[in-house]
Design an enzyme around this catalytic site. Structure first.
Site, PDB file in Angstrom:
ATOM      1  N   HIS A  96      25.203  21.858  45.464  1.00 16.67           N
ATOM      2  CA  HIS A  96      24.602  21.528  44.176  1.00 16.67           C
ATOM      3  C   HIS A  96      24.419  20.023  44.012  1.00 16.67           C
ATOM      4  CE1 HIS A  96      23.178  23.747  40.732  1.00 16.67           C
ATOM      5  NE2 HIS A  96      23.638  22.808  39.923  1.00 16.67           N
ATOM      6  N   TYR A 131      19.820  14.611  33.490  1.00 13.46           N
ATOM      7  CA  TYR A 131      19.559  13.619  34.531  1.00 13.46           C
ATOM      8  C   TYR A 131      19.108  12.278  33.951  1.00 13.46           C
ATOM      9  CZ  TYR A 131      19.898  17.632  37.570  1.00 13.46           C
ATOM     10  OH  TYR A 131      20.356  18.756  38.215  1.00 13.46           O
ATOM     11  N   ARG A 160      21.013  19.177  45.030  1.00 11.76           N
ATOM     12  CA  ARG A 160      20.047  19.515  43.969  1.00 11.76           C
ATOM     13  C   ARG A 160      20.042  18.404  42.912  1.00 11.76           C
ATOM     14  NH1 ARG A 160      17.393  23.838  41.268  1.00 11.76           N
ATOM     15  NH2 ARG A 160      17.973  24.171  39.092  1.00 11.76           N
ATOM     16  N   HIS A 180      14.195  25.238  35.743  1.00 13.61           N
ATOM     17  CA  HIS A 180      14.953  25.315  34.501  1.00 13.61           C
ATOM     18  C   HIS A 180      14.148  26.059  33.439  1.00 13.61           C
ATOM     19  CE1 HIS A 180      17.669  21.592  35.447  1.00 13.61           C
ATOM     20  NE2 HIS A 180      18.135  22.714  35.953  1.00 13.61           N
ATOM     21  N   ARG A 191      18.236  25.919  44.510  1.00 15.06           N
ATOM     22  CA  ARG A 191      19.632  26.317  44.365  1.00 15.06           C
ATOM     23  C   ARG A 191      20.150  26.897  45.680  1.00 15.06           C
ATOM     24  NH1 ARG A 191      16.895  28.222  39.762  1.00 15.06           N
ATOM     25  NH2 ARG A 191      17.623  27.333  37.771  1.00 15.06           N
ATOM     26  N   LYS A 203      16.335  32.130  39.095  1.00 10.67           N
ATOM     27  CA  LYS A 203      17.164  32.919  38.187  1.00 10.67           C
ATOM     28  C   LYS A 203      16.296  33.913  37.435  1.00 10.67           C
ATOM     29  CE  LYS A 203      21.039  29.807  37.316  1.00 10.67           C
ATOM     30  NZ  LYS A 203      21.828  29.089  36.279  1.00 10.67           N
TER      31      LYS A 203
END
Length: 293
Positions: A239, A274, A242, A265, A145, A169
């Site tokens: 992004h 995706y 990514r 994730h 990210r 995150k």
């Protein structure tokens, strides 16, 4: 109550700075609406009708369903927190349904386009050009990210092992493998950076022309400047690189669970978006190749 919730996000959930700012803005917006819509209502006495009224107000101001759903999700988390802490008997968001929203497929750059940029395009022959190329290689080569690249520490790049460690995150660390050319570029960049800035710029890997930690707008401008020259895609942001990383891996047969781990994730559901791009590609191949198609 809101301050307690934000402290909970910061110290217990270890949410990112961007997440906390977003939650704070959403709750502030809802509080302002509540003062106007129902001035005598305390936030702990909010009903689902109050929340629905806010949703109507947001829609009337041309907020997209995705934006409205994100703001309502903030309320869900907030009132869940209050309920768990014993401040509410029930969560008023339980009777609130999300709006139907179309979620666009991730934008990505074609293999040839990104390959031409990284192998044939001439970046400026100075520190800035070397740094810009490294940013592209890092984001496309690892799928990290924007915030992860900005906060990537020099000590978290392991040249010999061809690995790097990022803070994802929720402050969750993960290891990402890197290809050899990327590691060589990192070594070249570190040598140049040390020659110019010395120990002043040693903590963060990617720095500005002044040796300071890079910042989001700088990265956005840099990525857009170079993507403008190779792709006609409407979206040209960090992004997108990514998304490109994940899409190219999936197109070449990578396991979806492995891609999930590489992207950091929390669940497979976030990674499955995706597969839609891959399915579209399969449909095109089928139509061109099958005799009956």
């Amino acid at each position: 109550m809101i301050d307690s919730f934000l402290r909970f996000l910061t110290f217990e959930k270890r949410a990112s700075e961007y997440t906390i700012v977003s939650y704070k803005n959403d709750l502030s917006q809802f509080s302002k609406f509540l003062k106007y819509h129902a001035p005598s209502t305390n936030i702990i006495h909010v009903s689902h009708e109050d929340i629905r009224a806010w949703i109507v107000d947001l829609v009337s101001k041309n907020n997209t369903p995705r934006t409205v759903n994100r703001k309502v999700s903030t309320l869900r988390s907030f009132f869940k927190f209050l309920h768990q802490r014993g401040h509410l008997n029930k969560n008023p968001t339980h009777k609130v349904q999300a709006l139907k929203a179309d979620y666009p497929l991730p934008s990505f750059v074609q293999v040839k386009e990104i390959s031409d940029l990284l192998s044939k395009f001439s970046f400026p022959d100075d520190f800035t050009g070397l740094r810009d190329k490294l940013m592209f290689e890092l984001m496309y080569g690892t799928g990290m990210r924007l915030s992860e690249m900005i906060n990537l520490r020099t000590s978290h790049v392991y040249i010999e092992e061809k690995m790097l460690k990022v803070d994802g995150k929720g402050k969750k660390e993960r290891m990402i493998p890197c290809y050899e050319n990327l590691m060589r570029l990192v070594e070249q960049y570190k040598t140049e950076k040390n020659a110019i800035f010395g120990n002043i710029a040693s903590y963060y890997l990617v720095v500005t022309d002044k040796g300071e930690q890079c910042y989001p707008m700088m990265v956005y401008r840099t990525v857009k400047k170079y993507l403008d020259q190779i792709t006609a895609s409407e979206k040209r942001s960090p992004h997108v690189l990514r998304h490109t990383f994940a899409t190219h891996l999936l197109d070449n047969g990578a396991d979806l669970n492995a891609i999930k781990d590489l992207l950091g994730h929390a669940s497979l559901a976030a990674t499955q978006i995706y597969t839609h791009n891959t399915l579209d590609k399969l449909k095109q191949v089928y139509k061109k190749a099958h005799p009956k198609a």
